[in-house]
Write a protein that holds these residues in place. Structure first.
Motif, PDB file in Angstrom:
ATOM      1  N   PHE A 138       0.791  -1.215   0.070  1.00 46.62           N
ATOM      2  CA  PHE A 138       0.054  -0.055  -0.143  1.00 46.62           C
ATOM      3  C   PHE A 138       0.705   1.272   0.123  1.00 46.62           C
ATOM      4  N   ILE A 139       2.016   1.193   0.608  1.00 46.30           N
ATOM      5  CA  ILE A 139       2.887   2.210   0.982  1.00 46.30           C
ATOM      6  C   ILE A 139       3.688   2.522  -0.368  1.00 46.30           C
ATOM      7  N   PHE A 140       4.399   1.333  -0.857  1.00 49.14           N
ATOM      8  CA  PHE A 140       5.198   1.548  -1.863  1.00 49.14           C
ATOM      9  C   PHE A 140       4.559   0.889  -3.178  1.00 49.14           C
ATOM     10  N   ARG A 141       3.355   1.248  -3.535  1.00 47.54           N
ATOM     11  CA  ARG A 141       2.526   0.672  -4.723  1.00 47.54           C
ATOM     12  C   ARG A 141       3.069   1.004  -6.033  1.00 47.54           C
ATOM     13  N   ARG A 142       3.772   2.251  -5.964  1.00 40.97           N
ATOM     14  CA  ARG A 142       4.216   2.765  -7.410  1.00 40.97           C
ATOM     15  C   ARG A 142       5.749   2.529  -7.467  1.00 40.97           C
ATOM     16  N   SER A 143       6.375   1.710  -6.685  1.00 38.19           N
ATOM     17  CA  SER A 143       7.714   1.365  -6.697  1.00 38.19           C
ATOM     18  C   SER A 143       7.881   0.007  -7.654  1.00 38.19           C
ATOM     19  N   ASP A 144       9.065  -0.044  -8.499  1.00 35.67           N
ATOM     20  CA  ASP A 144       9.147  -1.223  -9.245  1.00 35.67           C
ATOM     21  C   ASP A 144       9.723  -2.407  -8.312  1.00 35.67           C
ATOM     22  N   PHE A 145      10.113  -2.339  -7.093  1.00 34.94           N
ATOM     23  CA  PHE A 145      10.366  -3.431  -6.343  1.00 34.94           C
ATOM     24  C   PHE A 145       9.087  -4.052  -5.658  1.00 34.94           C
ATOM     25  N   THR A 146       9.167  -5.259  -5.702  1.00 42.11           N
ATOM     26  CA  THR A 146       7.935  -6.182  -5.041  1.00 42.11           C
ATOM     27  C   THR A 146       8.008  -6.055  -3.578  1.00 42.11           C
ATOM     28  N   TRP A 147       7.526  -5.018  -2.990  1.00 39.85           N
ATOM     29  CA  TRP A 147       7.681  -4.714  -1.643  1.00 39.85           C
ATOM     30  C   TRP A 147       6.916  -5.858  -0.737  1.00 39.85           C
ATOM     31  N   GLY A 148       5.543  -5.926  -1.515  1.00 39.85           N
ATOM     32  CA  GLY A 148       4.767  -6.921  -0.671  1.00 39.85           C
ATOM     33  C   GLY A 148       4.459  -8.247  -1.349  1.00 39.85           C
ATOM     34  N   GLY A 149       5.100  -8.603  -2.493  1.00 42.69           N
ATOM     35  CA  GLY A 149       4.931  -9.541  -3.281  1.00 42.69           C
ATOM     36  C   GLY A 149       3.655  -9.818  -4.027  1.00 42.69           C
ATOM     37  N   ALA A 150       3.169 -11.125  -4.502  1.00 42.77           N
ATOM     38  CA  ALA A 150       1.889 -11.333  -5.072  1.00 42.77           C
ATOM     39  C   ALA A 150       1.030 -11.254  -4.063  1.00 42.77           C
ATOM     40  N   PHE A 151       1.099 -11.617  -3.115  1.00 42.03           N
ATOM     41  CA  PHE A 151       0.030 -11.519  -1.928  1.00 42.03           C
ATOM     42  C   PHE A 151      -0.372 -10.270  -1.716  1.00 42.03           C
ATOM     43  N   GLY A 152       0.478  -9.478  -1.441  1.00 41.94           N
ATOM     44  CA  GLY A 152       0.149  -8.129  -1.022  1.00 41.94           C
ATOM     45  C   GLY A 152      -0.395  -7.262  -2.305  1.00 41.94           C
ATOM     46  N   GLU A 153       0.050  -7.580  -3.437  1.00 37.80           N
ATOM     47  CA  GLU A 153      -0.355  -6.867  -4.484  1.00 37.80           C
ATOM     48  C   GLU A 153      -1.880  -7.375  -4.959  1.00 37.80           C
ATOM     49  N   SER A 154      -2.159  -8.493  -4.961  1.00 36.79           N
ATOM     50  CA  SER A 154      -3.381  -9.085  -5.105  1.00 36.79           C
ATOM     51  C   SER A 154      -4.656  -8.548  -3.983  1.00 36.79           C
ATOM     52  N   THR A 155      -4.086  -8.663  -2.855  1.00 34.11           N
ATOM     53  CA  THR A 155      -4.806  -8.022  -1.722  1.00 34.11           C
ATOM     54  C   THR A 155      -5.291  -6.747  -1.678  1.00 34.11           C
ATOM     55  N   CYS A 156      -4.107  -6.051  -1.985  1.00 33.85           N
ATOM     56  CA  CYS A 156      -4.372  -4.761  -1.857  1.00 33.85           C
ATOM     57  C   CYS A 156      -4.998  -4.121  -3.000  1.00 33.85           C
ATOM     58  N   PHE A 157      -5.017  -4.668  -4.207  1.00 34.64           N
ATOM     59  CA  PHE A 157      -5.886  -4.670  -5.338  1.00 34.64           C
ATOM     60  C   PHE A 157      -7.200  -4.760  -4.997  1.00 34.64           C
ATOM     61  N   TRP A 158      -7.706  -6.024  -4.466  1.00 36.54           N
ATOM     62  CA  TRP A 158      -9.213  -6.168  -4.173  1.00 36.54           C
ATOM     63  C   TRP A 158      -9.663  -5.585  -3.005  1.00 36.54           C
ATOM     64  N   LEU A 159      -8.727  -4.947  -2.035  1.00 36.83           N
ATOM     65  CA  LEU A 159      -9.406  -4.059  -0.998  1.00 36.83           C
ATOM     66  C   LEU A 159      -9.708  -2.700  -1.382  1.00 36.83           C
ATOM     67  N   THR A 160      -8.688  -2.511  -2.441  1.00 33.90           N
ATOM     68  CA  THR A 160      -8.814  -0.883  -3.114  1.00 33.90           C
ATOM     69  C   THR A 160     -10.024  -0.884  -3.711  1.00 33.90           C
ATOM     70  N   ASN A 161     -10.400  -1.924  -4.353  1.00 36.56           N
ATOM     71  CA  ASN A 161     -11.641  -1.977  -5.397  1.00 36.56           C
ATOM     72  C   ASN A 161     -12.931  -1.983  -4.423  1.00 36.56           C
ATOM     73  N   PHE A 162     -12.629  -2.665  -2.955  1.00 32.16           N
ATOM     74  CA  PHE A 162     -13.788  -3.098  -2.405  1.00 32.16           C
ATOM     75  C   PHE A 162     -14.165  -1.584  -1.458  1.00 32.16           C
ATOM     76  N   ILE A 163     -13.096  -1.308  -0.847  1.00 33.13           N
ATOM     77  CA  ILE A 163     -13.323  -0.166   0.279  1.00 33.13           C
ATOM     78  C   ILE A 163     -12.530   1.264  -0.304  1.00 33.13           C
ATOM     79  N   GLY A 164     -11.862   1.176  -1.445  1.00 29.19           N
ATOM     80  CA  GLY A 164     -11.060   2.383  -1.681  1.00 29.19           C
ATOM     81  C   GLY A 164      -9.609   2.508  -1.115  1.00 29.19           C
ATOM     82  N   GLN A 165      -8.906   3.493  -1.425  1.00 26.73           N
ATOM     83  CA  GLN A 165      -7.905   3.812  -1.126  1.00 26.73           C
ATOM     84  C   GLN A 165      -7.817   4.307   0.467  1.00 26.73           C
ATOM     85  N   ILE A 166      -8.656   5.332   0.625  1.00 25.16           N
ATOM     86  CA  ILE A 166      -8.916   5.997   1.956  1.00 25.16           C
ATOM     87  C   ILE A 166      -9.327   4.811   3.146  1.00 25.16           C
TER      88      ILE A 166
END
Length: 843
Positions: A138-166
């Motif tokens: 969530f913090i470094f989502r614009r970075s090229d490095f995979t800070w959260g891996g596939a788990f963090g990316e997929s979970t962050c994507f789903w929750l962002t669509n579900f409840i928004g970034q805020i």
């Protein structure tokens, strides 16, 4: 034959006896080595992921044997593939937790510990990895490095669509806040920072207990000691579960163990009951050491529980635990929590200035060559022989500015005869500043100090970096410079205890004050020393004004931290006298004799702040031009300074007074008597030298930082360390840019008679000075509104002249003060003034 053949075939299969101690140890070693392998590959991935990621992103088994595939990972293709799997396809950076898990698992197998604590640790670790994978993505989502891996990316994507970034932001914030409140307890007075993973509560662990008993380990008959250990482990695992848990709690029978609190060790002691001890002796024999080996302390990883937890266990029938009295437990807690008070914690992030802020002046260093030494030696010998004075020995000690020639005269030669040849030796050497020390204290020689042709500059950086200063344990160390033997000279201002600095204009007096102040800034923390700076010239000490939140002390109603006005100087000196009296009252209450003993007692928490006690910093008062204060204020300045010099040493107030006019009417007998340490730069006459040092020598110095330090009867010749104004400003900027105290160190308030009169709303005729009319006519006739003019012309003291000037301002005769400029005169003729005064009296 078939049966025999079947037996032979089955005998070839490997058999693992899980009760064998060697197998868990081997597995533990393999796990630890695997953890090390993972750690190396993970660290390498942090540096080589950009190069290797494209090559190992699409995994296939053939990649392991593909010879033309080259990667940069330190562990080759396998290391690149494994690290990419954990970081890119796993949890990202939190995957480093797998290294800790493998090491913990391996150590538990080697030590043959119960696996239940590891299961709890592994469960909590996976939750933490999942949370931080989501947080980092969530913090470094614009970075090229995979800070959260596939788990963090997929979970962050789903929750962002579900409840928004805020909404995701508040979810993460709520999760962290909820954990902190649950783990550390809202009562902030009882914060305990134990194992952070131990406080997370999750569903029942009976499933893992069943795995351990049924699948991982074969069940076997346990001894009484093992049963007792399991019961204790289960008891503490239950204390970690929430009170609302639906788990079936198992009570320990009173016959198993009796627990008691040791009031001295903050630990729990368990006494083996007689039945268990008998059973253990039956199984293990009469050898006492067998019993202790099985009941090893390393098997018992328990956390100290408080009185509330003990009461909860007792009320639930889990254990019968005798509890110590409340007062005894409270006393234990207080004794253990007490740590020595550290005054520097108020500014714990404060950093001392580093030597890189100062210059070295390497290009200005010069050395005395051998030819110069030989020439001076021959000239000294020849001059003495001209007057039929023979010497038996001569040797030279080279300093930065002067060279000391020590001579041993032949028997029968009078010392006074050599002393009288001072001017003749100076003439023969064509040098200024020849000084003869006859004899040198502590030696059987006569010293002749000859200035070097090429003088060496002593930089402050060189002095402050010396081992003598850096390892000094003095209360107030000041690095003054170098001696004639080229050694760094460091003195303790607290033992002087006051310093009088005098010298003609341009001889290094202001540089010497800067050297002293910089020494204190480089060595002391802002909580340990405070500076009171008085600068009547207004141009010497103004850079230090930026340190008002760190090192400076001044009056609460003062606009500028550097004191320049004479009235403020008088108030400040009297305020320091009040501070001195207050400190002596604290020393009396604490039954100590000096500041050092008082602060030691306070830091050991033997003095209560509720009784008014506090940590007392040293206070150093610096007056740059003392002669001007004596001329304008006279006794009003001299008396409080004399009082401070007499009494303030024991309570940590030390004075540094500098003047360029060392005459007897400036440095009076009262002041000299209380300033045993005197620092003399070059003066113009022997009379001034005697005024400062009670002897000659200061008139024979060569200037440019050449000085004599007199402490008691001995005088030491020094070359003052040089520090330029840009260096001072650089160090001050380094300190002032750091966080300071919330408010400056204020001195006690002092109200003078002038302040009381100025505070009155109306001026009555009876309050006007008897010389008011004469002073008003003087000011109007000269059209120069100056207090010093009233002093000189009418021979009045500063306070009285200032009071008359304030009365004129109140009546509108002169305008308000304009700093160092004269006041504006609002009446242009004496006739206009006389008419105004007549009308005023007729009201």
């Amino acid at each position: 034959m078939a049966i025999k053949k079947q037996k032979t075939k089955s005998s070839l299969l490997p058999r693992f006896n899980w009760s064998d101690e060697r197998i868990p140890k081997i597995l533990g070693v393999i796990l630890i080595l695997s953890a090390i392998y993972l750690a190396i590959s993970f660290v390498s991935y942090l540096y080589t992921w950009k190069i290797d990621q494209d090559k190992v992103l699409k995994f296939s088994w053939g990649m392991l044997f593909q010879s033309d595939l080259s990667v940069q990972n330190w562990l080759g293709r396998l290391g690149a593939i494994i690290s990419n799997a954990f970081f890119y396809w796993g949890f990202g950076l939190p995957s480093l937790m797998f290294v800790v898990l493998l090491i913990r698992f391996g150590l538990d197998l080697i030590r043959r510990r119960s696996l239940i604590p590891f299961m709890v640790f592994a469960r909590n670790s996976f939750v933490i990895m999942a949370f931080f994978s989501l947080l980092l993505e969530f913090i470094f989502r614009r970075s090229d490095f995979t800070w959260g891996g596939a788990f963090g990316e997929s979970t962050c994507f789903w929750l962002t669509n579900f409840i928004g970034q805020i909404g995701l932001f508040f979810l993460l914030l709520f999760t962290m806040g909820g954990y902190i409140m649950w783990r550390f307890n809202p009562n902030l007075d009882n914060l305990t920072f134990s194992n952070p993973l131990a406080g997370i509560s999750f569903p029942s662990m009976d499933f893992f207990k069943g795995i351990e008993d049924g699948e991982i380990k074969p069940k076997k008959q346990k001894s009484a000691v093992e049963n007792l250990t399991d019961d204790i482990e289960e008891l503490f695992l239950q204390t970690l579960r929430p009170s609302g848990s639906n788990q079936q709690e198992r009570a320990i029978p009173p016959t198993h163990a009796n627990a008691k609190v040791d009031s001295d060790k903050h630990d729990l002691e368990f006494d083996l009951p007689a039945a268990s001890a008998t059973a253990a002796t039956t199984q293990f024999g009469q050898n006492k050491h067998d019993l202790e080996l099985d009941f090893d302390e390393e098997e018992m990883d328990f956390e100290l529980i408080g009185r509330d937890d003990i009461n909860t266990l007792s009320s639930n029938g889990l254990a019968t635990i005798p509890v110590a009295p409340e007062s005894q437990i409270e006393a234990i807690k207080i004794d253990d929590d007490i740590e020595p008070y550290d005054p520097t914690l108020d500014l714990s992030r404060y950093k001392m200035p580093h030597p890189g802020l100062l210059l070295e002046y390497d290009d200005q260093k010069a050395e005395v060559d051998r030819a110069e030494l030989e020439a001076n030696k021959d000239q000294i010998i020849a001059t003495l022989l001209n007057y039929k004075i023979e010497i038996t020995k001569i040797r030279a000690t080279i300093g930065p500015t002067v060279t000391l020639y020590e001579i041993v005269p032949a028997p029968g030669v009078k010392i006074s005869k050599i002393k009288n040849l001072e001017d003749d030796i100076a003439l023969s050497l064509s040098a200024l500043g020849i000084r003869i020390i006859a004899p040198i204290p502590g030696k059987g020689t006569i010293g002749i100090e000859v200035p070097n042709k090429n003088k060496q500059m002593v930089s402050l950086k060189e002095v402050l970096m010396s081992e003598k200063f850096t390892k000094s344990t003095m209360a107030l160390p000041i690095a003054l410079g170098k001696t004639i033997s080229n050694e760094v000279f460091v003195a303790d201002l607290a033992k002087m205890p006051h310093l009088l600095v005098a010298g003609a204009t341009g001889q290094g007096k202001s540089v010497g004050i800067n050297t002293i102040l910089m020494s204190l800034l480089y060595k002391k923390h802002p909580s340990q020393v405070k500076l009171v700076l008085i600068d009547p010239k207004k141009v010497e000490l103004f850079p230090y004004g930026s340190l008002d939140q760190h090192f400076l002390a001044f009056l609460p109603d003062q606009d500028e931290p550097i004191i320049t006005e004479t009235s403020k100087v008088i108030n400040t000196l009297n305020s320091l006298c009040i501070e001195m009296d207050d400190r002596y009252d604290l020393l009396k209450k604490a039954r100590v004799r000096n500041l050092k003993e008082y602060n030691e007692k306070f830091t050991d928490r033997k003095l209560s702040p509720k009784e008014g006690h506090k940590f007392l910093p040293y206070i150093v008062l610096v007056i740059d031009e003392f002669a001007d204060l004596i001329m304008t204020a006279g006794k009003e300045v001299e008396l409080p300074i004399a009082r401070l010099a007499q009494l303030a040493r024991a309570i940590g107030i030390h004075l540094i007074i500098a003047t360029q006019r060392p005459s007897v009417n400036i440095i009076t007998g009262t002041i000299k008597a209380n300033f045993p340490a005197r620092l003399a730069f070059k003066v113009t006459s022997k009379i001034d030298s005697r005024t400062i040092l009670d002897g000659g020598g200061a008139d024979q110095l060569i200037g440019a930082g050449d000085m004599l330090l007199s402490i008691g009867s001995a005088a030491v010749r020094l070359q003052c360390a040089f520090v330029d104004t840009p260096e001072v400003e650089e160090v001050i900027k380094f300190i002032s840019d750091q966080q300071g105290f919330p408010e400056p160190f204020y001195l006690p308030e002092y109200k003078s008679d002038d302040d009381n009169n100025a505070g009155k709303s109306e001026l009555k005729l009876s309050d006007m000075d008897e010389h008011f009319d004469e002073a008003a006519r003087l000011i109007v006739s000269s059209q120069h509104g100056s207090t010093s003019q009233i002093q000189r012309k009418m021979q009045l003291g500063y306070n009285r002249a200032g009071r008359i000037m304030d009365q004129m301002e109140h009546l509108g005769i002169v305008g308000p003060a304009q700093g160092s400029k004269p006041r504006e005169v609002l009446f242009y003729s004496l006739d206009e003034l006389n008419n105004f005064l007549t009308a005023l009296r007729n009201k």
